[in-house]
Write a protein that holds these residues in place. Structure first.
Motif, short mmCIF file in Angstrom:
data_model
loop_
_atom_site.label_atom_id
_atom_site.label_comp_id
_atom_site.label_asym_id
_atom_site.label_seq_id
_atom_site.Cartn_x
_atom_site.Cartn_y
_atom_site.Cartn_z
N ARG A 385 -62.72 38.19 83.43
CA ARG A 385 -63.71 38.40 84.49
C ARG A 385 -63.41 37.55 85.72
NH1 ARG A 385 -69.06 37.05 81.25
NH2 ARG A 385 -67.63 35.37 80.62
N ASP A 386 -62.56 36.51 85.55
CA ASP A 386 -62.34 35.54 86.63
C ASP A 386 -60.96 35.63 87.28
OD1 ASP A 386 -64.88 34.40 86.22
OD2 ASP A 386 -64.09 33.14 84.61
N TRP A 387 -59.97 36.14 86.57
CA TRP A 387 -58.60 36.11 87.07
C TRP A 387 -58.03 37.51 87.19
CZ3 TRP A 387 -56.37 31.68 88.78
CH2 TRP A 387 -57.01 30.49 88.45
N HIS A 402 -57.61 33.58 91.35
CA HIS A 402 -59.00 33.65 90.93
C HIS A 402 -59.75 34.67 91.79
CE1 HIS A 402 -62.99 32.32 89.66
NE2 HIS A 402 -62.39 31.62 88.72
N ASP A 404 -62.65 34.55 92.79
CA ASP A 404 -63.55 33.92 93.77
C ASP A 404 -62.83 33.42 95.01
OD1 ASP A 404 -65.67 34.43 92.15
OD2 ASP A 404 -65.80 32.41 91.29
N GLU A 457 -59.47 29.13 82.28
CA GLU A 457 -60.78 29.74 82.10
C GLU A 457 -61.92 28.72 82.12
OE1 GLU A 457 -60.99 33.15 82.34
OE2 GLU A 457 -61.24 33.68 80.23
#
Length: 458
Positions: A385-387, A402, A404, A457
């Motif tokens: 979900r992040d990378w 990432h 974000d 993570e």
């Protein structure tokens, strides 16, 4: 030092190296010392002989190791690997122990002929063309310089006497290794004589149509294109340029085609990945580093050329003190004429030790193991979900960022490197800060890659 002293101290040194390799995972991968720390902890040079290595080995433990970034650590994922396998360490010791200087065939026939044999056998194992002839350079940077010098000679008007004219042009992409820019500068051409061709934004491979258009513009402006460097496995993301299409252009325009596969080159040992090397058989020169992914201690770069006579013509200088009957006979190769420096080490011996110890199949297993680890990491990224991947995976190199944004990616990199548990480096892909995960250490296992992923993570 007498041979009996060498035997005694040599055992101590070998034991120290073996102990270091056994405990390498206990050290922080990236050295934590501040600038100047190592120099501040070194004593003045001794006036009197020490007649032993006890003090030196103590300094290695207390000063050198704290100031060392451990390239052989299984959690070293930075840059590209620099595998100094223990068989290559011993091969290097044998080379140094012999102490030969192989500039001429006459100065050590074995150094020359073992190298010729090794390069021919490796070319066969990598499915390179029969017309390639090989030589060992120190690094891919030297190989690039030799390629540029040879291209200048082929295209120059009395280049050896008059130097560059100033209208010669070299072509790279924005992803090509910086050694080509340095080589262009060293030979006397400035940045204005180096063209950086645009790349495909998805694959980051050189745009062959843009290359053709730039060559046409330069010819229309009265300039003289001389060389194109195509890459198989760029440093930033492992991108693979369209060598076949570039070779078509080079053939039509009479340009020297140098293919730089410094990192990825050993993958030509793997039949399932030889599609990456399509078109290499049409190159004028091809380079791959054994000291990156082929378990051989730095420095040793493999360089093949389709035009050895042109290379020798470009670089040969024969003063009287180097003349000898073997050279005059024309029956031997003098590798001093195949490189920039005159002197040369017996580098082939350490690579020969590696191939003899592991065998070609052992080397293939080494490469396939790392590729499998990178594939497993890629699968984790795809489900994260992040990378996300910043560029397509290339063999054992994965480039990620990432979701974000740049700061989150940068924070993760700084956190990992500060922990001492792993070491990664960065690049910029299409304007985004990204982390490179280059898997290649001989002792890297799935647990090391999993540990890195857990830190990413976190």
């Amino acid at each position: 030092m007498k041979p009996d002293e060498f035997r005694r101290v040599g055992h101590e040194v070998i034991d120290w190296i073996a102990d270091y390799r056994e405990r390498i995972e206990t050290f922080p991968v990236l050295s934590p010392v501040a600038p100047g720390w190592v120099r501040d902890h070194l004593a003045p040079l001794p006036e009197q002989p020490e007649h032993g290595f006890d003090g030196l080995l103590h300094d290695l433990d207390t000063v050198v190791l704290p100031g060392t970034t451990h390239w052989q650590h299984p959690s070293f994922f930075a840059y590209f690997p620099s595998n100094a396998s223990l068989p290559s360490v011993l091969g290097d010791l044998l080379s140094t122990g012999l102490g030969v200087q192989g500039m001429l065939w006459a100065t050590s026939p074995a150094a020359t002929e073992l190298e010729q044999h090794l390069m021919a056998e490796l070319a066969k194992a990598m499915a390179l063309p029969d017309h390639f002839e090989g030589v060992i350079q120190d690094t891919a940077s030297s190989a690039a310089l030799v390629a540029v010098l040879t291209a200048l000679h082929r295209h120059g008007d009395d280049w050896r006497n008059k130097g560059v004219r100033g209208d010669e042009v070299v072509y790279v992409s924005g992803q090509t290794h910086s050694s080509l820019a340095k080589a262009t500068r060293i030979v006397g051409l400035g940045e204005d004589n180096l063209r950086s061709i645009e790349v495909d934004p998805d694959t980051l491979a050189m745009n062959a149509d843009a290359l053709a258009a730039q060559v046409a513009r330069d010819r229309a402006d009265g300039l003289r294109p001389i060389l194109v460097c195509a890459s198989i496995g760029t440093t930033s993301t492992g991108a693979v340029d369209p060598v076949e299409a570039i070779a078509d252009l080079c053939a039509a325009e009479d340009l020297w085609l140098h293919v730089d596969a410094a990192w990825a080159g050993p993958a030509a040992l793997l039949p399932e990945h030889r599609h990456l090397f399509a078109g290499v058989e049409r190159a004028d020169s091809f380079g791959a580093n054994a000291h990156k992914w082929l378990l051989t201690a730095f420095d040793l770069s493999l360089y093949w050329t389709a035009h050895p006579d042109t290379l020798v013509q470009a670089l040969t200088i024969l003063p009287e003190y180097l003349r000898n009957d073997a050279t005059e006979s024309g029956a031997v190769v003098d590798f001093r004429d195949w490189q920039v420096p005159l002197g040369r080490r017996f580098r082939a011996l350490k690579l020969w030790a590696v191939v003899r110890w592991y065998g070609l199949e052992g080397l293939r297993q080494h490469l396939r193991g790392h590729i499998a680890l990178a594939e497993a990491l890629e699968a984790k990224v795809e489900h994260s979900r992040d990378w996300l991947t910043a560029a397509p995976r290339s063999l054992a190199l994965l480039t990620i960022r990432h979701r974000d944004g740049d700061q989150a990616t940068r924070d993760a990199l700084l956190r990992i490197n500060a922990s001492g548990e792993a070491y990664v480096t960065h690049t910029v892909v299409n304007g985004h800060f990204a982390i490179r995960v280059a898997i290649g250490s001989e002792t890297t296992e799935a647990r090391h890659v999993d540990a890195l992923w857990n830190r990413l993570e976190a």
